[in-house]
Design a protein around this motif. Structure first.
Motif, short mmCIF file in Angstrom:
data_model
loop_
_atom_site.label_atom_id
_atom_site.label_comp_id
_atom_site.label_asym_id
_atom_site.label_seq_id
_atom_site.Cartn_x
_atom_site.Cartn_y
_atom_site.Cartn_z
N ALA A 1 0.76 -1.22 0.05
CA ALA A 1 0.09 -0.06 0.10
C ALA A 1 0.79 1.22 -0.14
CB ALA A 1 -0.87 0.02 1.36
N SER A 2 2.04 1.24 0.74
CA SER A 2 2.72 2.46 1.01
C SER A 2 3.62 2.66 -0.52
CB SER A 2 3.81 2.50 1.76
OG SER A 2 3.34 2.17 3.00
N VAL A 3 3.86 1.60 -1.07
CA VAL A 3 4.55 1.75 -2.57
C VAL A 3 3.53 2.44 -3.53
CG1 VAL A 3 5.76 0.76 -4.56
CG2 VAL A 3 6.56 0.21 -2.07
N LYS A 4 2.33 1.70 -3.58
CA LYS A 4 1.06 2.27 -4.27
C LYS A 4 0.79 3.57 -4.22
CE LYS A 4 -1.28 -2.20 -5.27
NZ LYS A 4 -1.32 -2.11 -6.81
N ALA A 5 0.90 4.26 -2.81
CA ALA A 5 0.38 5.47 -2.55
C ALA A 5 1.46 6.42 -2.98
CB ALA A 5 0.25 5.49 -1.15
N ILE A 6 2.82 5.87 -2.98
CA ILE A 6 3.85 7.06 -3.61
C ILE A 6 3.64 6.95 -5.12
CG2 ILE A 6 6.28 7.41 -3.69
CD1 ILE A 6 5.18 8.10 -1.03
N LEU A 7 3.46 5.88 -5.76
CA LEU A 7 3.55 5.66 -7.24
C LEU A 7 2.42 6.54 -7.73
CD1 LEU A 7 4.53 2.13 -7.87
CD2 LEU A 7 5.88 4.20 -8.26
N ALA A 8 1.29 6.56 -7.02
CA ALA A 8 -0.20 7.33 -7.14
C ALA A 8 0.14 8.83 -7.19
CB ALA A 8 -1.06 6.74 -6.36
N GLY A 9 1.24 9.21 -6.41
CA GLY A 9 1.35 10.77 -6.44
C GLY A 9 1.37 11.49 -4.99
N ASN A 10 1.15 10.58 -3.99
CA ASN A 10 1.13 11.32 -2.62
C ASN A 10 2.63 11.54 -2.31
OD1 ASN A 10 -1.75 10.56 -1.40
ND2 ASN A 10 -1.10 8.72 -2.54
N ASP A 11 2.78 12.57 -1.41
CA ASP A 11 4.21 12.82 -0.94
C ASP A 11 4.36 12.31 0.17
OD1 ASP A 11 4.69 14.98 -3.21
OD2 ASP A 11 3.02 16.12 -2.01
N MET A 12 3.49 11.87 1.10
CA MET A 12 3.78 11.38 2.49
C MET A 12 2.78 10.19 2.54
SD MET A 12 4.98 14.62 4.56
CE MET A 12 6.06 13.71 5.90
N VAL A 13 3.19 9.15 3.37
CA VAL A 13 2.18 8.14 3.90
C VAL A 13 1.92 8.21 5.26
CG1 VAL A 13 2.55 6.71 1.73
CG2 VAL A 13 4.06 6.61 3.67
N CYS A 14 0.77 8.15 5.74
CA CYS A 14 0.64 8.20 7.13
C CYS A 14 0.48 6.79 7.64
CB CYS A 14 -0.82 8.96 7.54
SG CYS A 14 -0.44 10.75 7.25
N ILE A 15 1.17 6.32 8.67
CA ILE A 15 0.98 5.15 9.44
C ILE A 15 1.15 5.29 11.01
CG2 ILE A 15 1.85 2.88 9.58
CD1 ILE A 15 3.29 3.04 6.98
N CYS A 16 -0.17 5.39 11.49
CA CYS A 16 -0.35 5.94 12.89
C CYS A 16 -0.08 5.45 13.95
CB CYS A 16 -1.59 6.69 12.66
SG CYS A 16 -1.78 8.09 11.55
N ALA A 17 0.18 3.91 13.96
CA ALA A 17 0.26 3.03 15.19
C ALA A 17 1.62 2.03 15.15
CB ALA A 17 -1.11 2.53 15.56
#
Length: 370
Positions: A286-302
């Motif tokens: 999911a993190s890799v997909k998020a960056i490839l989609a164009g997000n600058d930062m991924v939130c992982i909160c716990a």
């Protein structure tokens, strides 16, 4: 802690800048110290589990800053009402649903900004700009009291005033949850929302606040929701034929938000540990997909293990070539441009916290009587 451009960073530090993480407890124990040292995150978000007392919260944020060589974004979900992380240190704050005038929105934002600066934060994951009109009030999606007004225009006026006041008082605001969760019938904390809006309603209602506020030039950060929109032509499917959540979709993040709407500020995901994501994807994928989609930062909160797994997955994707240097540079440029506007906290003042509690109580009583 030093201030410098991202090109001076090692690869490990560059990858770390793409992560907005949570930490386990209310102090820097060995687990948290090791996590900060290894991940070197670009942002930290505190939750109720991290906040016990005002001085303890300020001390925790100062220790986080001291542990990191690059000044971090220090954020919180401080909306008021149901989402009030500061209940243990201040009087309960009223919800967005209680706000009916621009003056009310400005007052709430000013109190929140003063509180966050006093505690050492520099960002707030607020305001919510999801539109909950009369038709959408029947949905059980956890957003009702969190939304401003009952129309797209009221959202623009009230949430816009809230965001601008936050930022005029040196706290970075964040519009959420792009491209709109107002018509969802479930809470994305639990499962993946299906948002059954057609193109006409999507444009006229859900996208309206983003187009108006971005065009005004004051939006600095946008958080992308985990949801699917089966009636929209933008909706993608993944390699297994499942509808791809908006947070992992280049059609929503890059094509719609960046290219069509023209937003070039910081874009980050909602928490990737929400049920909407973890029930369908591994945290690394999911993190890799998020960056490839164009997000600058991924939130992982716990989850500490989840954060480490995601960091490794993104690093491996860069080394392997699926995340290009240009893609990394684009995000780091936006991260560091925004970071240059961060204000350093003033000296902690216990008397100010007591004064804030009095202001909040007076404001809450007045809004309750409206």
């Amino acid at each position: 802690m030093t201030e410098f451009g991202y090109k001076s960073l090692s690869l490990e530090e560059m990858i770390g800048q793409l992560f907005f993480i949570g930490i386990p407890g209310d102090k820097i124990d060995s687990t948290t110290a090791s996590l900060l040292e290894d991940i070197k995150p670009g942002g930290i978000c505190l939750f109720a589990r991290n906040i016990k007392e005002a001085e303890q919260t300020r001390r925790l944020l100062e220790e986080i800053r001291d542990k990191l060589s690059v000044e971090p974004f220090l954020s919180i979900d401080q909306e008021g009402g149901l989402v009030d992380r500061l209940r243990r240190v201040l009087a309960p704050m009223p919800s967005a649903a209680k706000v009916t005038t621009i003056a009310d929105a400005e007052e709430l934002a000013k109190v929140i900004a003063d509180a966050l600066l006093a505690l050492g934060f520099n960002m707030d994951f607020a305001p919510v700009v999801d539109v909950i009109d009369r038709e959408r009030h029947r949905f059980v999606n956890g957003l009702h009291s969190r939304a401003f007004g009952s129309s797209a225009l009221e959202v623009v006026q009230l949430a816009g005033a809230f965001m601008e006041t936050l930022q005029e008082n040196s706290v970075i605001g964040c519009l959420k949850h792009f491209p709109g969760l107002g018509a969802s019938e479930v809470d994305s904390h639990d499962e993946l929302p299906v948002v059954p809006v057609g193109q006409e309603d999507f444009e006229a209602v859900d996208l309206y606040p983003y187009r108006r506020l971005i065009a005004a030039g004051s939006v600095k950060v946008i958080m992308v929701a985990h949801a699917v929109y089966p009636k929209l032509g933008l909706q993608e499917t993944d390699q297994n034929g499942k509808l791809l959540p908006s947070s992992l979709s280049s059609n929503f993040v890059t094509t719609l938000l960046r290219q069509n709407i023209g937003f070039d500020g910081l874009v980050l995901t909602d928490d990737l540990e929400m049920g909407a994501i973890v029930k369908n994807y591994g945290i690394g994928e999911a993190s890799v997909k998020a960056i490839l989609a164009g997000n600058d930062m991924v939130c992982i909160c716990a989850g500490v293990d989840n954060i480490r797994e995601a960091h490794k997955a993104v690093t491996d994707a860069f080394v392997g070539g699926s995340i290009t240097k240009q893609r990394l540079d684009d995000s780091l440029s936006r991260i560091f441009e925004l970071r240059s506007s961060v204000r350093m906290p003033a000296k902690f003042d216990a008397d100010q916290m007591r004064s804030l509690t009095e202001r909040i109580t007076t404001m809450s009583q007045r809004l309750a009587s409206n």
